[in-house]
Scaffold this active site. Structure first.
Site, PDB file in Angstrom:
ATOM      1  N   GLN A   1       0.848  -1.193   0.000  1.00  0.00           N
ATOM      2  CA  GLN A   1       0.000   0.000   0.000  1.00  0.00           C
ATOM      3  C   GLN A   1       0.886   1.246   0.000  1.00  0.00           C
ATOM      4  O   GLN A   1       1.768   1.394   0.845  1.00  0.00           O
ATOM      5  CB  GLN A   1      -0.929   0.039   1.215  1.00  0.00           C
ATOM      6  CG  GLN A   1      -1.946   1.169   1.051  1.00  0.00           C
ATOM      7  CD  GLN A   1      -2.866   1.364   2.247  1.00  0.00           C
ATOM      8  OE1 GLN A   1      -2.384   1.541   3.356  1.00  0.00           O
ATOM      9  NE2 GLN A   1      -4.162   1.349   2.008  1.00  0.00           N
TER      10      GLN A   1
ATOM     11  N   TYR B   1      -6.597  10.616   4.163  1.00  0.00           N
ATOM     12  CA  TYR B   1      -5.230  11.002   3.784  1.00  0.00           C
ATOM     13  C   TYR B   1      -5.249  11.850   2.501  1.00  0.00           C
ATOM     14  O   TYR B   1      -6.298  12.280   2.051  1.00  0.00           O
ATOM     15  CB  TYR B   1      -4.353   9.752   3.694  1.00  0.00           C
ATOM     16  CG  TYR B   1      -4.193   9.081   5.044  1.00  0.00           C
ATOM     17  CD1 TYR B   1      -3.543   9.729   6.097  1.00  0.00           C
ATOM     18  CD2 TYR B   1      -4.733   7.823   5.297  1.00  0.00           C
ATOM     19  CE1 TYR B   1      -3.420   9.141   7.354  1.00  0.00           C
ATOM     20  CE2 TYR B   1      -4.621   7.228   6.552  1.00  0.00           C
ATOM     21  CZ  TYR B   1      -3.958   7.895   7.574  1.00  0.00           C
ATOM     22  OH  TYR B   1      -3.847   7.323   8.817  1.00  0.00           O
TER      23      TYR B   1
ATOM     24  N   ARG C   1      -7.553   2.132  -2.986  1.00  0.00           N
ATOM     25  CA  ARG C   1      -8.408   2.054  -1.785  1.00  0.00           C
ATOM     26  C   ARG C   1      -9.140   3.374  -1.583  1.00  0.00           C
ATOM     27  O   ARG C   1      -8.532   4.450  -1.651  1.00  0.00           O
ATOM     28  CB  ARG C   1      -7.573   1.730  -0.543  1.00  0.00           C
ATOM     29  CG  ARG C   1      -8.445   1.197   0.588  1.00  0.00           C
ATOM     30  CD  ARG C   1      -7.654   0.585   1.711  1.00  0.00           C
ATOM     31  NE  ARG C   1      -8.430  -0.497   2.312  1.00  0.00           N
ATOM     32  CZ  ARG C   1      -8.544  -0.709   3.618  1.00  0.00           C
ATOM     33  NH1 ARG C   1      -7.894   0.046   4.469  1.00  0.00           N
ATOM     34  NH2 ARG C   1      -9.283  -1.690   4.087  1.00  0.00           N
TER      35      ARG C   1
ATOM     36  N   GLY D   1      -9.198  -6.940   8.835  1.00  0.00           N
ATOM     37  CA  GLY D   1      -8.077  -6.209   9.411  1.00  0.00           C
ATOM     38  C   GLY D   1      -7.694  -6.797  10.746  1.00  0.00           C
ATOM     39  O   GLY D   1      -6.883  -7.730  10.841  1.00  0.00           O
ATOM     40  N   ARG D   2      -8.295  -6.282  11.821  1.00  0.00           N
ATOM     41  CA  ARG D   2      -7.907  -6.679  13.183  1.00  0.00           C
ATOM     42  C   ARG D   2      -7.884  -8.186  13.410  1.00  0.00           C
ATOM     43  O   ARG D   2      -6.963  -8.670  14.098  1.00  0.00           O
ATOM     44  CB  ARG D   2      -8.795  -5.959  14.200  1.00  0.00           C
ATOM     45  CG  ARG D   2      -8.489  -4.468  14.258  1.00  0.00           C
ATOM     46  CD  ARG D   2      -9.605  -3.665  14.854  1.00  0.00           C
ATOM     47  NE  ARG D   2     -10.793  -3.718  14.006  1.00  0.00           N
ATOM     48  CZ  ARG D   2     -11.956  -3.177  14.291  1.00  0.00           C
ATOM     49  NH1 ARG D   2     -12.103  -2.544  15.428  1.00  0.00           N
ATOM     50  NH2 ARG D   2     -12.966  -3.258  13.458  1.00  0.00           N
TER      51      ARG D   2
END
Ligand SMILES: Cc1cc2nc3c(=O)[nH]c(=O)nc-3n(C[C@H](O)[C@H](O)[C@H](O)COP(=O)(O)O)c2cc1C
Length: 370
Positions: free
Chosen positions: A97, A184, A232, A322-323
Site C-alpha cells: 500500500q 489522507y 483504496r 483487518g484486526r
C-alpha cells in the site's frame, strides 16, 4: 455461489481464497526500513488470498507517523525484498500500500520540520499523529496546520507514487494499492467539504476533485501496468475530520465510473459500515454497478458470516479482514475449520517489537504444542 475459500483470478494472479488481509500500520519500522521481524509477521499471514501491506510512504513528505516504513530509498527496497520473499515462500500474494498522509502529520516528522501539505490550509481538527514532543521523545502530537499545495507541485507527488510503485515491483511485490482512503492526501482532494480550491484540482466541480488521484492512478498504471494497481477508497468516511458534503455519493460513483474504464487490479472500499451508515446498501450496489466488471474488495468489521453473506449476495468479489489478522495469523484456517478467533490487543497495535506482532500463535500450535 462463491464462498470465502474459492480461488480467484486477480488479473492473472491466482489467489488461493477470497480473503484479503487489510492494510494495517504497525509502526515497527524504527528506521523506516522493514526488517526480518516484518518479514516474519507477513509470512505468518501468507495464507490470505491477498496480503496488502501497511501504508508505506512514497517520500519523506508523505510520512505522517514515526516508525512507518517507506518505499522510496534503496535500504527500504532491500528490506521489503525480505518480506516479499518470505510471503512468496509461503505461497502468498502481496501488494504494497502506497500512501501520502497529507495533513495527517505533525511537523516534527516532516522534512525540515516544515508544515505538512494538503488540498487547503485547514488543520485536521482533533487529530493526533505519532511524532516527536518538544523534548525529542516520541508521542501523539496534534496534526499541524498544513499549507495548500500549489497545482504545480502535484505532478511531483504523482512522480513519487510512480517511483515508489517501480520500487515495489523491484522489491518483488505482486502489485501496489494506492491509498485514496481514510482521510489522507487523496481523500483531502476528493472531499468536497474540505477541498474548496478554486483551480482545476478542487471546488464544486467533481471532475476537478478527482483529477489528482486519477492522474496518479494513470501514471502508476502506465509505469507498472494497470493490472498491478489497486485503489483504496472510503466514501462517507468521517475519520480524520473529513466533513460530510453535498453530492458525496455522486462523487464516489463518478470516481468508480472513471476507475472502471482503466482496467485495474481492483478497487478496495475500507469502510463498509460508514458506507452503510451514509449511503445504505443501495449505495454499495450502485458503486458495484458503477465499477462494473472490476474486482471489488470490501472491508470493515467482517465476521465469517457477514463476509460469506456479502460474497453470496454479490456485493463484493473479495472481503478484507483487518484486526482479526493481527491476532489470528492463521485466520483463513480458523475460518475454514470453525476454530475460535483470538482477540487482538489494541495496546500493541502500533509500535513496540515482537510482542503483539509476531507472537500470536496459530490455532494448531495452541491446541497441539510441539
Ligand atoms: C492497527 C490498524 C492499522 C491500520 N492501518 C491502515 C493502513 O495503514 N492503511 C489503510 O488503508 N487502512 C488501515 N487500517 C484500516 C484497516 O485496513 C481496515 O479497513 C479496518 O481495520 C476495518 O477492518 P476490520 O474491522 O476487519 O479491522 C488500519 C486498521 C488498524 C486496526
Amino acid at each position: 455461489m462463491s464462498t470465502l475459500f474459492d480461488h480467484y483470478d486477480l488479473r492473472g494472479l491466482a489467489l488461493r481464497n477470497r480473503i484479503v488481509m487489510a492494510p494495517m500500520t504497525r509502526s515497527r519500522a524504527v528506521s523506516t526500513v522493514p526488517d526480518a521481524l516484518t518479514a516474519t509477521y507477513y509470512a505468518q499471514r501468507a495464507g490470505a488470498g491477498l496480503v496488502v501491506t501497511e501504508g508505506a510512504q512514497v517520500s519523506e513528505q508523505a510520512r505522517g507517523y514515526l516508525f512507518t516504513p517507506g518505499l522510496h530509498s534503496k535500504a527500504q527496497v532491500e528490506g521489503w525484498k525480505e518480506v516479499t520473499a518470505a510471503v512468496h515462500a509461503g505461497g502468498g500474494t502481496l501488494f504494497a500500500q502506497l500512501w501520502h498522509v497529507g495533513r495527517v502529520a505533525h511537523c516534527s516528522v516532516q522534512p525540515g520540520e516544515r508544515a505538512p501539505v494538503s488540498s487547503v490550509a485547514k488543520v485536521a481538527a482533533g487529530v493526533q499523529a505519532f511524532g516527536y514532543r518538544e523534548d525529542g521523545t516520541p508521542g501523539q502530537m496534534p496534526a499541524s496546520t498544513p499549507r495548500a499545495l500549489a497545482a504545480g507541485e502535484l505532478a511531483g507527488i504523482t512522480a513519487d507514487f510512480v517511483a515508489a510503485a517501480r520500487n515495489a515491483i523491484d522489491a518483488g511485490f505482486d502489485g501496489i494499492e494506492i491509498h485514496g482512503a481514510n482521510g489522507y492526501l487523496f481523500e483531502q482532494f476528493i472531499n468536497g467539504g474540505l477541498n474548496v480550491r478554486d483551480d482545476r484540482y478542487g471546488g464544486a466541480e467533481v471532475a476537478n476533485r478527482l483529477r489528482f488521484v486519477l492522474e496518479t492512478v494513470d501514471a502508476v498504471a502506465a509505469a507498472i501496468g494497470g493490472h498491478r494497481v489497486g485503489v483504496r477508497l472510503s466514501p462517507f468516511n468521517r475519520v480524520f475530520d473529513m466533513p460530510a458534503f453535498d453530492g458525496e455519493a455522486d462523487t464516489a460513483l463518478a470516481l468508480a465510473r472513471e476507475l472502471a474504464t482503466r482496467d485495474l487490479a481492483y478497487v478496495h472500499l475500507s469502510n463498509r459500515e460508514a458506507i452503510l451508515a451514509g449511503g445504505g446498501e443501495g449505495f454499495l450496489k450502485a458503486f458495484r454497478e458503477a465499477y462494473a466488471g472490476g474486482t471489488l474488495i470490501l472491508a470493515g468489521n467482517y465476521t465469517h458470516e457477514s463476509a460469506a453473506s456479502d460474497l453470496a449476495a454479490g456485493l463484493a468479489d473479495l472481503v478484507a479482514f483487518g484486526r482479526p489478522f493481527i491476532s489470528n495469523p492463521d485466520l483463513v484456517e480458523r475460518l475454514r475449520n470453525g476454530w475460535p478467533l483470538a482477540e487482538a490487543d489494541n495496546a500493541s497495535f502500533y509500535g513496540g517489537s515482537a510482542e503483539g506482532y509476531t507472537d500470536y500463535p496459530a490455532y494448531r500450535m495452541e491446541a497441539e504444542p510441539a
